[in-house]
Design a protein around this motif. Sequence first.
Motif: not given
Length: 615
Positions: A153-175
């Motif tokens: 089963n899951l155990t608590q992650h280390k404080p350094t093993n996490r993150g977050a970013i701001v997104v909009n999932l409907l964006d398209k890739k810049v090519t």
Amino acid sequence: MFLNSFRLLWLFIVIPNVTPVGRQLDPTCSVDWNLAGKTSEEIVFDLSCNVTSGWIGLGLSRNGAMSGADIVTARLLQNGTIILDDRHGVGNQKPIRDIKSDYKLLASSKNSSHTTVKFSRLLNTCDKDGDVEITDDTLKLIWAWGALGPAENLTQHKPTNRGAIVVNLLDKKVTPPPPIHSSINLGQTVTLNSNATLYTCKIHKLSVQQKNHVIGYEVYFQAQAKQYAHHASVLSCTPPSGASADQFFSQYADQEYDCYYTDKYFPTEHCKFFEFQWTLGGVPTYFPEELGVPIGEQKDQYYMTMFHINNPLKENGLEFRLGFNLFYTQQLRKHDIGFLQLGLNSSRAYSLTVPPNSAKYVLSSHCPGDCTKILPTSGIQVFVYLLHFHLSGKKMKIRHFREGVELPWIGYDGNYDTNFQMSRMMRKHVTVLPNDHITVECEFGTKEKWLNGSTVIGGRGIGEEMCQAFLMYYPRTKELNRCGSSVEHEQLLKFMGIDKVKMDKAENDPMVLTPPTLAGKRYSQVVSGINWTTALRDNFQNMTKYGPQTAVCQGVTSDKKFNVIAKYPVIKKDYVPINKCDGKGGHSACHKFKVSFILLQITLSIPFLVFMVLS
């Protein structure tokens, strides 16, 4: 689990392709995603992490916190099996498994260093208890990884093993389009002063002397500049009647000026036609292959760059460079791109007044049919929108009316993040015809801790507010570049019991002169001192939202400017997007195309949110 703070990304995207979108979440994990299914109502993720044991997880959160987040985890069992679990956050504890699992494991692989998991989910699962619907709203993507404990089963992650970013999932890739033939650099040096807000401008003469098309652009910074830059614009300049461009602008070229508050004259008012825009969230921008921004059509063409610098600590003397790179080609494209600014002009200052302790104060600004009637007979095709607030903005929508019917919204974000003001590529271009009415609605809230329930008025500083939307469209027209309305200052002063005020050029919060009982106070102080009962607050909201306003219709040159009175058009029914889970929303059979648009909107809404699935 997962983190409560997040890293901010800047995005300005304009590429119409279906290439999978990807992010390097951190040095350990990356993820790609793309829409799938016949109606694009499903999103598929490919998550790869430098992890070979334990668990990896990703969540979709509206506020960056774990509580209320929609979470998926992959457990990497000792026998080599990978188990995918649909979960939701209930606080800083192990996320709870959903009763109904909406994530499908499509494929998985593991080698000596990495684990890759491919899975899918519907954009709208109709699971209100554990899932977050993927729409055009801005979201926070949170992720973490850790070890497995007893019974795997899951155990608590280390404080350094996490993150977050701001997104909009409907964006398209810049090519980037191949090849980029040439580039123009529009750079300037910024020197910070003791002011918290600085608008710095520079006029540039273009070297291009025949028509070319700009097919993309980027904003560049010296390293220390990123923390200060809030938004930036490139505007084309038009000399006054009777003067040539060289005669008028050459004396100001290649020098940095304060755009508004300098003792020296600077011709800001002759450089008002928006060409390129960047805000917090922007990355390099490339246009669809049939579209380009024309440059070099006129002999001796001048552009002005404008940067809004936010300097809250009032650091003095720091110097850095930043600017725009414009990528252009001599191979002309089918359509010229135009730019249209909507909403409240920042020069109207306290026409934008948000009373203290407001939770859902809504400001409206109109571009009425009397303004759009000058558009080409066949109309314009809108393909990008950008929404712009400062700190207290919560939601914004661009409403669209035609012949007494409200059409689907041109743009919307119900979970706005001031640090992620990206340009939004529209999957279906929207036609705006002559006599159409467009209204920008901005919802503000001032109860947050950093605002402390204060009165907020309009202005250029980050602590003041704006309510603006920007559209990119084709074919280009010079008849209409800015269009928006506001409540007259006299109406607001009368409501507040103020007779007369004085406001200097560098101010947005005027000093009260009369009546004597209020003399010496600032306008915002008077607003804050009023007893805002529910009835008074409702009266003020009705006046500023639904009452008559003065709209300014502005073309490229100063002679193409006129004012009209504007308010909401009369319609039978507001537009409401269809919710496929309860069948509500949309319009009656008399306007069937709205329903199909809403279905498309829902389809588009879901894909992007799930993308960031595991890390």
